[in-house]
Design a protein around this motif. Structure first.
Motif, PDB file in Angstrom:
ATOM      1  N   UNK A 168       0.835  -1.208   0.000  1.00 30.52           N
ATOM      2  CA  UNK A 168       0.000   0.000   0.000  1.00 30.52           C
ATOM      3  C   UNK A 168       0.869   1.257   0.000  1.00 30.52           C
ATOM      4  N   UNK A 169       1.928   1.245   0.793  1.00 28.82           N
ATOM      5  CA  UNK A 169       2.847   2.390   0.839  1.00 28.82           C
ATOM      6  C   UNK A 169       3.513   2.599  -0.511  1.00 28.82           C
ATOM      7  N   UNK A 170       3.947   1.504  -1.129  1.00 27.50           N
ATOM      8  CA  UNK A 170       4.598   1.614  -2.436  1.00 27.50           C
ATOM      9  C   UNK A 170       3.623   2.134  -3.492  1.00 27.50           C
ATOM     10  N   UNK A 171       2.397   1.652  -3.454  1.00 26.94           N
ATOM     11  CA  UNK A 171       1.405   2.118  -4.422  1.00 26.94           C
ATOM     12  C   UNK A 171       1.139   3.613  -4.252  1.00 26.94           C
ATOM     13  N   UNK A 172       1.101   4.085  -2.999  1.00 29.10           N
ATOM     14  CA  UNK A 172       0.916   5.523  -2.755  1.00 29.10           C
ATOM     15  C   UNK A 172       2.093   6.300  -3.339  1.00 29.10           C
ATOM     16  N   UNK A 173       3.306   5.752  -3.183  1.00 27.35           N
ATOM     17  CA  UNK A 173       4.487   6.387  -3.768  1.00 27.35           C
ATOM     18  C   UNK A 173       4.423   6.410  -5.282  1.00 27.35           C
ATOM     19  N   UNK A 174       3.983   5.317  -5.880  1.00 28.09           N
ATOM     20  CA  UNK A 174       3.866   5.265  -7.340  1.00 28.09           C
ATOM     21  C   UNK A 174       2.855   6.282  -7.853  1.00 28.09           C
ATOM     22  N   UNK A 175       1.768   6.442  -7.110  1.00 31.62           N
ATOM     23  CA  UNK A 175       0.753   7.432  -7.496  1.00 31.62           C
ATOM     24  C   UNK A 175       1.360   8.828  -7.492  1.00 31.62           C
ATOM     25  N   UNK A 176       2.135   9.139  -6.464  1.00 31.76           N
ATOM     26  CA  UNK A 176       2.787  10.453  -6.388  1.00 31.76           C
ATOM     27  C   UNK A 176       3.814  10.612  -7.509  1.00 31.76           C
ATOM     28  N   UNK A 177       4.531   9.532  -7.845  1.00 28.98           N
ATOM     29  CA  UNK A 177       5.493   9.595  -8.947  1.00 28.98           C
ATOM     30  C   UNK A 177       4.779   9.892 -10.270  1.00 28.98           C
ATOM     31  N   UNK A 178       3.607   9.286 -10.458  1.00 26.68           N
ATOM     32  CA  UNK A 178       2.819   9.552 -11.672  1.00 26.68           C
ATOM     33  C   UNK A 178       2.388  11.017 -11.726  1.00 26.68           C
ATOM     34  N   UNK A 179       2.005  11.570 -10.571  1.00 27.32           N
ATOM     35  CA  UNK A 179       1.617  12.978 -10.527  1.00 27.32           C
ATOM     36  C   UNK A 179       2.787  13.861 -10.930  1.00 27.32           C
ATOM     37  N   UNK A 180       3.990  13.520 -10.474  1.00 25.26           N
ATOM     38  CA  UNK A 180       5.187  14.291 -10.847  1.00 25.26           C
ATOM     39  C   UNK A 180       5.405  14.198 -12.348  1.00 25.26           C
ATOM     40  N   UNK A 181       5.296  12.989 -12.878  1.00 17.56           N
ATOM     41  CA  UNK A 181       5.507  12.784 -14.310  1.00 17.56           C
ATOM     42  C   UNK A 181       4.527  13.601 -15.148  1.00 17.56           C
ATOM     43  N   UNK A 182       3.289  13.721 -14.684  1.00 19.03           N
ATOM     44  CA  UNK A 182       2.255  14.439 -15.433  1.00 19.03           C
ATOM     45  C   UNK A 182       2.323  15.957 -15.265  1.00 19.03           C
ATOM     46  N   UNK A 183       3.050  16.432 -14.253  1.00 25.78           N
ATOM     47  CA  UNK A 183       3.114  17.877 -13.988  1.00 25.78           C
ATOM     48  C   UNK A 183       3.760  18.598 -15.171  1.00 25.78           C
ATOM     49  N   UNK A 184       3.093  19.627 -15.656  1.00 26.54           N
ATOM     50  CA  UNK A 184       3.587  20.400 -16.802  1.00 26.54           C
ATOM     51  C   UNK A 184       4.140  21.759 -16.385  1.00 26.54           C
ATOM     52  N   UNK A 185       3.835  22.165 -15.145  1.00 26.10           N
ATOM     53  CA  UNK A 185       4.302  23.457 -14.661  1.00 26.10           C
ATOM     54  C   UNK A 185       4.849  23.316 -13.244  1.00 26.10           C
ATOM     55  N   UNK A 186       5.603  24.309 -12.815  1.00 29.74           N
ATOM     56  CA  UNK A 186       6.125  24.309 -11.453  1.00 29.74           C
ATOM     57  C   UNK A 186       4.969  24.378 -10.450  1.00 29.74           C
ATOM     58  N   UNK A 187       3.942  25.141 -10.779  1.00 30.75           N
ATOM     59  CA  UNK A 187       2.779  25.251  -9.883  1.00 30.75           C
ATOM     60  C   UNK A 187       2.116  23.888  -9.698  1.00 30.75           C
ATOM     61  N   UNK A 188       1.963  23.138 -10.772  1.00 25.04           N
ATOM     62  CA  UNK A 188       1.382  21.792 -10.675  1.00 25.04           C
ATOM     63  C   UNK A 188       2.260  20.893  -9.814  1.00 25.04           C
ATOM     64  N   UNK A 189       3.572  21.013  -9.970  1.00 22.23           N
ATOM     65  CA  UNK A 189       4.508  20.216  -9.201  1.00 22.23           C
ATOM     66  C   UNK A 189       4.441  20.585  -7.728  1.00 22.23           C
ATOM     67  N   UNK A 190       4.385  21.867  -7.428  1.00 22.67           N
ATOM     68  CA  UNK A 190       4.311  22.332  -6.040  1.00 22.67           C
ATOM     69  C   UNK A 190       2.992  21.938  -5.384  1.00 22.67           C
TER      70      UNK A 190
END
Length: 194
Positions: A168-190
């Motif tokens: 479960x912890x790893x899956x939560x980390x993977x979800x956050x990694x996907x969010x980083x990958x999809x971020x197109x702007x610094x604001x989205x990343x922050x």
């Protein structure tokens, strides 16, 4: 009105300008307007340059090149790795004893219990743990650890709960990694909160 230029006390990063407060007592004594200098501020305005941010170092403003989106993504991914690892070893709850208990999940505990779980069906387990395997944890609502004696089935349930916790912890980390990958702007990343 005189201006003060403020900076973060930890990083030194320029925050912005604020109006300085008039020091009435010093003004009366000096005969001209005197203003109060506050903590983490200076009278000197930092230089501005596109693509750079001012930082206060050793009493002077220094311009530091702003990181690129890719550099910020790499830093965020490191944060996510550390966050995930901390969640994994931060403990988990299992009902293996028949009631919810909060157990440790540090690396030593993981390895020890994995070894014990591999031996629950052996004569060695029966000899070493005739009343069950002792595992310490916090019973629901308790502030002090207690010892819980787990039989072979309970050890396996405990190990399964730990494995699910790690997954479960790893899956939560993977979800956050996907969010980083999809971020197109610094604001989205922050906006990605751990």
């Amino acid at each position: 009105m005189k201006k003060l230029y403020t900076f973060d006390p930890i990083t030194g990063k320029y925050i912005g300008e604020v109006d300085a407060e008039l020091d009435e007592w010093q003004t009366e004594i000096a005969g001209y307007e005197c203003y109060k200098l506050t903590a983490n501020s200076v009278w000197e305005k930092p230089e501005e340059q596109e693509g750079y941010t001012p930082y206060m170092y050793n009493g002077e403003w220094t311009l530091i090149k702003n990181p690129t989106l890719d550099e910020l993504k790499a830093e965020k991914l490191k944060e996510i790795d550390a966050w995930t690892a901390k969640k994994i070893v931060g403990g988990f709850t299992s009902n293996a004893s028949g009631a919810p208990v909060r157990y440790d999940s540090d690396k030593d505990t993981q390895l020890t219990m994995q070894g014990i779980a591999l031996n629950v069906d052996t004569q060695l387990f029966a000899e070493k743990y005739p009343q069950g395997c002792p595992v310490r944890g916090y019973a629901e609502g308790a502030e002090v650890k207690s010892v819980f004696w787990l039989n072979p089935e309970q050890v396996l349930k405990w190990q399964a709960d730990l494995s699910i916790h790690i997954g479960t912890c790893k899956q939560a980390g993977w979800t956050k990694q996907e969010e980083v990958d999809k971020a197109k702007t610094i604001a989205e990343l922050e906006a990605i909160v751990l």
